[in-house]
Design a protein around this motif. Structure first.
Motif, PDB file in Angstrom:
ATOM      1  N   SER A   1      -3.549   3.950  -0.509  1.00  0.00           N
ATOM      2  CA  SER A   1      -4.050   3.348  -1.741  1.00  0.00           C
ATOM      3  C   SER A   1      -3.525   1.926  -1.811  1.00  0.00           C
ATOM      4  CB  SER A   1      -3.612   4.156  -2.972  1.00  0.00           C
ATOM      5  OG  SER A   1      -2.296   3.825  -3.340  1.00  0.00           O
ATOM      6  N   LEU A   2      -4.420   1.021  -2.212  1.00  0.00           N
ATOM      7  CA  LEU A   2      -4.001  -0.362  -2.352  1.00  0.00           C
ATOM      8  C   LEU A   2      -4.859  -1.017  -3.425  1.00  0.00           C
ATOM      9  CD1 LEU A   2      -5.256  -2.601   0.625  1.00  0.00           C
ATOM     10  CD2 LEU A   2      -6.355  -0.492  -0.121  1.00  0.00           C
ATOM     11  N   SER A   3      -4.495  -2.258  -3.801  1.00  0.00           N
ATOM     12  CA  SER A   3      -5.208  -2.938  -4.885  1.00  0.00           C
ATOM     13  C   SER A   3      -6.365  -3.754  -4.321  1.00  0.00           C
ATOM     14  CB  SER A   3      -4.261  -3.881  -5.617  1.00  0.00           C
ATOM     15  OG  SER A   3      -3.865  -4.901  -4.725  1.00  0.00           O
ATOM     16  N   THR A   4      -7.281  -4.169  -5.227  1.00  0.00           N
ATOM     17  CA  THR A   4      -8.413  -5.015  -4.806  1.00  0.00           C
ATOM     18  C   THR A   4      -7.910  -6.285  -4.144  1.00  0.00           C
ATOM     19  OG1 THR A   4      -9.081  -4.610  -7.084  1.00  0.00           O
ATOM     20  CG2 THR A   4     -10.712  -5.604  -5.651  1.00  0.00           C
ATOM     21  N   SER A   5      -6.860  -6.845  -4.737  1.00  0.00           N
ATOM     22  CA  SER A   5      -6.393  -8.112  -4.158  1.00  0.00           C
ATOM     23  C   SER A   5      -5.837  -7.883  -2.762  1.00  0.00           C
ATOM     24  CB  SER A   5      -5.356  -8.776  -5.061  1.00  0.00           C
ATOM     25  OG  SER A   5      -4.349  -7.859  -5.373  1.00  0.00           O
TER      26      SER A   5
ATOM     27  N   LYS B   1     -13.055  -3.554  -9.022  1.00  0.00           N
ATOM     28  CA  LYS B   1     -12.265  -4.590  -9.652  1.00  0.00           C
ATOM     29  C   LYS B   1     -11.626  -4.113 -10.942  1.00  0.00           C
ATOM     30  CE  LYS B   1     -14.007  -8.626  -7.539  1.00  0.00           C
ATOM     31  NZ  LYS B   1     -14.210 -10.025  -7.638  1.00  0.00           N
TER      32      LYS B   1
ATOM     33  N   GLY C   1      -4.761   6.411  -7.355  1.00  0.00           N
ATOM     34  CA  GLY C   1      -5.785   5.369  -7.258  1.00  0.00           C
ATOM     35  C   GLY C   1      -7.156   6.018  -7.334  1.00  0.00           C
TER      36      GLY C   1
ATOM     37  N   GLN D   1     -10.292  -1.108 -11.355  1.00  0.00           N
ATOM     38  CA  GLN D   1      -9.176  -0.192 -11.112  1.00  0.00           C
ATOM     39  C   GLN D   1      -7.982  -0.969 -10.626  1.00  0.00           C
ATOM     40  OE1 GLN D   1      -9.931   2.931 -11.691  1.00  0.00           O
ATOM     41  NE2 GLN D   1     -12.151   2.739 -11.797  1.00  0.00           N
ATOM     42  N   THR D   2      -6.801  -0.383 -10.784  1.00  0.00           N
ATOM     43  CA  THR D   2      -5.637  -1.066 -10.235  1.00  0.00           C
ATOM     44  C   THR D   2      -5.545  -0.812  -8.742  1.00  0.00           C
ATOM     45  OG1 THR D   2      -4.463   0.786 -11.206  1.00  0.00           O
ATOM     46  CG2 THR D   2      -4.093  -1.378 -12.173  1.00  0.00           C
ATOM     47  N   ARG D   3      -5.748   0.437  -8.346  1.00  0.00           N
ATOM     48  CA  ARG D   3      -5.677   0.740  -6.921  1.00  0.00           C
ATOM     49  C   ARG D   3      -6.792   1.692  -6.529  1.00  0.00           C
ATOM     50  NH1 ARG D   3      -0.439  -0.667  -5.319  1.00  0.00           N
ATOM     51  NH2 ARG D   3      -0.160   0.754  -3.580  1.00  0.00           N
TER      52      ARG D   3
ATOM     53  N   TYR E   1       0.844  -1.197   0.000  1.00  0.00           N
ATOM     54  CA  TYR E   1       0.000   0.000   0.000  1.00  0.00           C
ATOM     55  C   TYR E   1       0.875   1.241   0.000  1.00  0.00           C
ATOM     56  CZ  TYR E   1       1.148   0.511   4.964  1.00  0.00           C
ATOM     57  OH  TYR E   1       1.820   0.665   6.154  1.00  0.00           O
TER      58      TYR E   1
END
Lengths: 375, 316
Positions: free
Chosen positions: B142-146, B125, B42, B127-129, B19
């Motif tokens: 900011s972080l990713s969905t995963s 889903k 993000g 977006q990248t972040r 993140y």
């Protein structure tokens, strides 16, 4: 006893044509099943036989029997005689796992077999001919094995009892005693005979010889060979084909390649509603006035046909047929009821399917003792 | 008491979730937040905290430009048109343990929020972040969905993504069960009133209790309208594995059918109807139950350690 779904005639027949690739009646009318029965030399599964089944099993006969879906047999009466005497029999059915997408037509033989297992309390063997599909459909070995396992899950979801059911895939199981039997049977069938019955030519690769596409002659051949090897003849029960949504006219059978011809077990409630409303061939009249006057043509109406397969309540079905046939009920209502019934079925199947784990598939497919298989 | 932002961030690090952190003055709105965190980091999220009439709470976390229509959401949850409204400030403090302007999916890390339903925008889903407050509104991460999914799974939550703009005119009826009804929490939560606050005109009178939360198993409205299926889907496998869930399922279906069929006719006929309509379904249920038990036993058998052998040595 074998439960087989397809019903074929050699294609030199003039009027109605029934074979794995084409189904059509004479002049767009009804398929004449009595004629089929004569031509094939099997017997009608009539009222008296159904009553006998009810007596022997102490439960209502399955809806498919009551509605004449399974309408013909060979030696089923002998099986009932044996059962009455206290002799044992087991069930066999199978599937060629060629696609992941199963539709309701695929489930029918399994639903019926499950009923037979429960009603007669007998064991069941299910063969998944992944090797056959590998050869006929040109799939890789791994892919056909994978499909076999995926199909096994849908089959298990139909509700078979693991303490009485053995599922095997040819690739995994053929060998040992099974192979010895295969060789014994093969020795009884000459090449010429195989080519004669099944219509192979010099162009077909030899793998296909073991797996003729035309089912009924194959079983008849088995029945012919079995006594020569000292076994009893397998008995058969045969069903009518399950019509595609668009039915009539060109192609009457459901096709896995046309997603709108069938309801799949993976369809959502929305999909089902859509497919029924848009694609199910209706026997209703063009205008409401005309419909109220003449009523619906029940012979060609697909929703009513489907309801006759899947609506359990006999009284309700009769009511619908009467009201719809006499023009008081409209197509929309019939389709709505069908959508309800099918959605319920598909939901229950999906729930059961979700509960099938890899361990469960392994258990069904393991070579293991079945000590309580007749209980 | 509640998780602090530092505790959360170190948890993310421990889980090896990637993140980026942005510190800024405290912000109460997305517009303000946008001044300090550019969208190149993000997608900004808006986070809403709702409550329904039965004291059940929901966090809706969406991409900023997704239209979230409260009336539609309420219908899709099976709560009727005016079934949900913004949750009061006390609930924010009690359940999510965050301050105003700080609603975030991460709030479910708190034990007090265990009955809060979290619905995430399907659009995340794509977006990248995307950007959230990590329990404090002077920081954004900011972080990713995963990454978010991994975090949620680590606290025992299944990430739920919903198309918030779909089904804009929901027609809920017998054949069309509300599609989000399965996400309604099974327990309602009673949030005690803060001592000096006057109860708002809208809020129904609450039970003042000494305990912090009092989960009440409310009768699920979906069951008696015959919408049993969506509830069962939620419990998935447990119906086939746990005797009590199994029995509950059977009794639920039986009472639902009983209530819908009883028309003052004689009891024998009713009993007969129940038997006829339910036998095959329950048999199917029971067979699956049996199959699961057998399969688990079978698997255990394959893993069984052989008993230690006692070797007896005979001496002549």
């Amino acid at each position: 006893m074998e439960v087989d779904k397809k019903e074929e005639i050699a294609s030199d027949s003039s009027e109605q044509v029934v074979n794995p690739w084409e189904v059509s009646a004479k002049d767009g009318g009804k398929i004449d099943y009595d004629k089929l029965i004569d031509q094939f030399g099997c017997q009608r599964l009539d009222e008296s036989l159904i009553d006998r089944v009810e007596r022997l099993t102490s439960r209502q006969p399955h809806v498919f029997l009551r509605r004449g879906v399974f309408f013909a047999h060979r030696d089923f009466d002998l099986v009932l005689d044996a059962y009455e005497r206290g002799d044992k029999f087991y069930l066999y059915t199978g599937r060629g796992p060629s696609s992941e997408a199963l539709h309701l037509g695929h489930l029918i033989p399994f639903m019926f077999t499950k009923y037979l297992q429960e009603a007669f309390k007998v064991p069941l063997v299910i063969q998944l001919t992944d090797d056959e599909k590998c050869m006929w459909k040109n799939l890789s070995v791994e892919e056909s094995q994978r499909l076999a396992r995926e199909n096994a899950k849908d089959i298990i979801a139909c509700g078979f009892d693991v303490t009485k059911t053995f599922i095997f895939s040819d690739f995994d199981y053929v060998g040992g005693a099974f192979y010895k039997n295969m060789v014994k049977v093969a020795k009884c069938v000459t090449l010429n005979k195989a080519m004669g019955i099944f219509g192979f030519s010099g162009e077909d690769h030899i793998g296909k010889l073991s797996f003729p596409p035309v089912q009924d002659p194959y079983f008849r051949m088995t029945r012919d060979v079995a006594p020569r090897l000292g076994y009893s003849k397998p008995a058969l029960i045969e069903s009518t084909f399950f019509p595609a949504l668009q039915a009539s006219g060109e192609n009457g059978k459901m096709s896995a390649s046309d997603p709108n011809s069938a309801i799949y077990v993976t369809d959502t409630a929305k999909d089902i509603k859509n497919k029924i409303n848009r694609y199910a061939f209706s026997g209703g009249q063009d205008s409401i006035e005309k419909h109220r006057e003449i009523g619906a043509n029940l012979e060609v109406d697909i929703p009513v046909k489907y309801l006759s397969f899947f609506l359990e309540d006999d009284a309700e079905l009769e009511h619908i047929k009467k009201e719809y046939g006499e023009g008081r009920m409209l197509t929309g209502e019939v389709k709505k009821r069908l959508t309800e019934v099918l959605t319920g079925m598909v939901e229950r199947h999906r729930m059961a399917r979700a509960a099938v784990t890899e361990e469960m598939v392994d258990a069904f497919m393991a070579v293991r003792p079945l000590p309580n298989m007749f209980e | 008491m509640g998780f602090s932002k530092d505790q959360l961030l170190s948890q993310l690090q421990e889980l090896e979730i990637d993140y980026s952190k942005y510190e800024h003055p405290p912000v109460l709105t997305v517009e303000e937040q946008a001044k300090y965190v550019s969208s190149s980091e993000g997608a900004l999220s808006k986070n809403l905290f709702f409550k329904d009439k039965k004291h059940r709470y929901y966090i809706i976390s969406a991409v900023v430009d997704t239209k979230v229509d409260i009336k539609v959401l309420s219908q899709r949850l099976g709560l009727g048109k005016g079934g949900i409204r913004m949750a009061p400030e006390e609930a924010l403090a009690e359940l999510l343990q965050v301050s105003l302007g700080c609603v975030t999916p991460f709030a479910v890390v708190n034990e007090s929020a265990r009955d809060v339903s979290l619905l995430l925008d399907q659009k995340f889903k794509n977006q990248t972040r995307f950007i959230f407050h990590p329990l404090s509104n002077d920081v954004s991460i900011s972080l990713s969905t995963s990454g978010l999914d991994k975090f949620l799974q680590s606290i025992g939550r299944d990430p739920v993504y919903v198309d918030l703009e779909a089904n804009a005119n929901p027609v809920v009826g017998k054949d069309q069960p509300p599609d989000l009804a399965v996400y309604v929490p099974s327990n309602s939560v009673v949030v005690p009133e803060l001592p000096n606050k006057t109860p708002s005109a809208q809020a129904p009178p609450k039970n003042v209790s000494a305990e912090k939360t009092k989960p009440v198993a409310s009768p699920k409205p979906s069951k008696s309208t015959g919408n049993v299926k969506s509830v069962v889907q939620n419990s998935g496998l447990s119906v086939f594995k746990n005797p009590d869930k199994f029995v509950e399922e059977i009794l639920d279906k039986t009472s639902a059918l009983l209530l819908s069929e009883v028309k003052g006719e004689n009891v024998e006929a009713l009993a007969e109807t129940l038997r006829k309509r339910l036998t095959s379904e329950f048999t199917h249920l029971a067979v699956m139950y049996k199959n699961i038990a057998y399969s688990e036993g079978f698997y255990a058998g394959t893993q069984c350690q052989p008993k230690r052998q006692t070797i007896i040595v005979k001496t002549e």
